[in-house]
Design an enzyme around this catalytic site. Structure first.
Site, PDB file in Angstrom:
ATOM      1  N   HIS A 170       0.820  -1.222   0.000  1.00 43.51           N
ATOM      2  CA  HIS A 170       0.000   0.000   0.000  1.00 43.51           C
ATOM      3  C   HIS A 170       0.852   1.271   0.000  1.00 43.51           C
ATOM      4  O   HIS A 170       0.307   2.365  -0.174  1.00 43.51           O
ATOM      5  CB  HIS A 170      -0.937   0.029   1.206  1.00 43.51           C
ATOM      6  N   ASP A 207      -2.646 -10.538  -2.325  1.00 42.42           N
ATOM      7  CA  ASP A 207      -3.236 -10.040  -1.087  1.00 42.42           C
ATOM      8  C   ASP A 207      -4.699  -9.699  -1.338  1.00 42.42           C
ATOM      9  O   ASP A 207      -5.082  -9.292  -2.443  1.00 42.42           O
ATOM     10  CB  ASP A 207      -2.474  -8.791  -0.636  1.00 42.42           C
ATOM     11  N   HIS A 209      -6.331  -7.235  -0.491  1.00 41.74           N
ATOM     12  CA  HIS A 209      -6.511  -5.813  -0.780  1.00 41.74           C
ATOM     13  C   HIS A 209      -5.707  -5.414  -2.018  1.00 41.74           C
ATOM     14  O   HIS A 209      -4.656  -5.994  -2.294  1.00 41.74           O
ATOM     15  CB  HIS A 209      -6.051  -4.971   0.419  1.00 41.74           C
ATOM     16  N   ASP A 295      -4.305 -13.022   3.452  1.00 41.24           N
ATOM     17  CA  ASP A 295      -5.542 -12.545   4.055  1.00 41.24           C
ATOM     18  C   ASP A 295      -6.771 -12.850   3.200  1.00 41.24           C
ATOM     19  O   ASP A 295      -7.888 -12.488   3.578  1.00 41.24           O
ATOM     20  CB  ASP A 295      -5.479 -11.046   4.381  1.00 41.24           C
TER      21      ASP A 295
END
Length: 401
Positions: A170, A207, A209, A295
């Protein structure tokens, strides 16, 4: 080089997956793999989740999702499952200013340094730090550089699992965000290009996200193909859409694959077979780096994608086979997210099993019901293919109704 031939439409109503997610390979070869780990990663302290109420009352219900216990359970799983016997332990080194400046601005580096020195907890949106965080973030980025050195220089090791924190995907060129301070995989990719002269690198981000920071850094470049498969309309809300395909000479070298809740193991297999494998085969990378957030696992508190150990094993195995076919086996798996302390080590076991070719004789005690792959997943794949077919060639999909 991007293939710009017109592809065949990818529409269908229903399908059955051809291959089984649980197929076994007889006489599987063990692939020598490095494990990069350092106890100093435990010293990055994100603190407690904090709720502040009107009137000044606060509630701290538990540790932040990204905490040191994540690393401890993965490490114990590696050691107690026996996987440690198939891994070569290595230590990381810290990324220097010169290393970070390949992908980050000077202002960003100074901001992270000063914020940590001053004891600022939130360095960027949901990027929680402590006094030692900046140095540990350099160690995390340097671990991916160490992994690059290993796969480029070792005569016997071409695969690396980097067990690192804080995560990085991120972090954009000029902002910390979402537990991330420096973009570890981006630092490693830029280092591989400058130091080893590589011209084609794939960064695959699985991931849950969207890897918005990685996208930001390479959005106008054609030497790094960024592929992100992530839960649709989740975090960050403002990025990760299908139409974000890169710009300038980077157009076509950014592929977002937003998938719906309950995608599951078979849904991920379908994504790999329909999009990821065909594109990697056409790009023919010299190195593959995985932003490996577990995740998307079936019990994670901040995802709904329901991937099991077998699904992660499948993904790692498929990427390993692609790396062996196109880039002399050079494959780096860098840890990103994964927040359920009970299932994170199980999901990561699957990743390392796929990476090494070792099957651990251990039964997952969690009973997870089988779910039919949602129809929305097939439409999501269609959407990506229909948008990306101006840049890449995709196979026609047959209906098995």
């Amino acid at each position: 080089m991007i293939i710009k031939k017109r592809s065949v439409p990818h529409a269908f109503k229903c399908i059955s997956l051809i291959s089984s997610i649980k197929r076994k390979e007889p006489n599987r070869i063990v692939h020598k793999t490095s494990w990069i780990w350092d106890e100093r990663f435990l010293r990055h302290d994100t603190g407690k989740i904090q709720y502040v109420f009107e009137g000044g009352g606060t509630l701290e219900p538990c540790d932040e999702f990204e905490n040191k216990h994540r690393m401890n359970v993965i490490k114990e799983m590696i050691e107690k499952s026996g996987l440690v016997h198939y891994l070569v332990r290595q230590s990381p080194y810290e990324a220097s200013d010169e290393d970070l400046l390949r992908v980050h601005t000077k202002n960003h580096i100074r901001h992270v340094q000063k914020a940590c020195e001053a004891g600022t907890r939130e360095v960027g949106p949901e990027a929680y730090a402590s006094a030692e965080t900046e140095g540990i973030a350099r160690l995390s980025a340097g671990a991916v550089m160490k992994a690059v050195d290993t796969v480029m220089e070792s005569e016997t090791i071409s695969k690396v699992y980097a067990q690192i924190r804080p995560p990085g995907h991120h972090a954009s060129s000029d902002q910390a965000m979402g537990f991330c301070f420096y973009n570890n995989v981006a630092v490693g990719a830029a280092y591989a290009i400058e130091h080893y002269g590589l011209k084609r690198i794939v960064i695959l981000d699985w991931d849950v996200h969207h890897g918005n920071g990685t996208q930001d850094i390479f959005y106008e470049r054609d030497d790094v193909l960024v592929i992100s498969v992530h839960e649709e309309d989740y975090f960050p809300l403002e990025s990760g859409q299908v139409h974000e395909a890169g710009q300038g000479k980077g157009e076509g070298y950014n592929i977002n694959i937003p998938v719906p809740p309950l995608t599951g193991d078979e849904g991920y297999q379908y994504v790999f077979e329909s999009i990821i494998a065909p594109v990697i085969k056409q790009f023919q990378p010299e190195l593959i780096i995985i932003s490996a957030g577990q995740d998307a696992n079936a019990l994670d508190p901040i995802s709904r994608l329901m991937v099991t150990r077998e699904g992660f094993k499948y993904m790692a195995n498929q990427i390993r086979e692609l790396a062996e076919s196109y880039c002399e086996g050079r494959l780096i798996v860098a840890q990103e997210g994964g927040y359920n302390l009970a299932y994170l080590p199980i999901a990561t076991m699957g990743v390392i099993e796929g990476l090494t070719g070792v099957d651990v004789n251990w039964k997952d005690p969690h009973v997870l019901p089988h779910r039919t792959t949602p129809t929305a997943l097939f439409q999501a794949v269609d959407n990506v293919v229909n948008y990306q077919k101006r840049f890449w060639k995709f196979a026609e999909k047959e209906s098995f109704c």
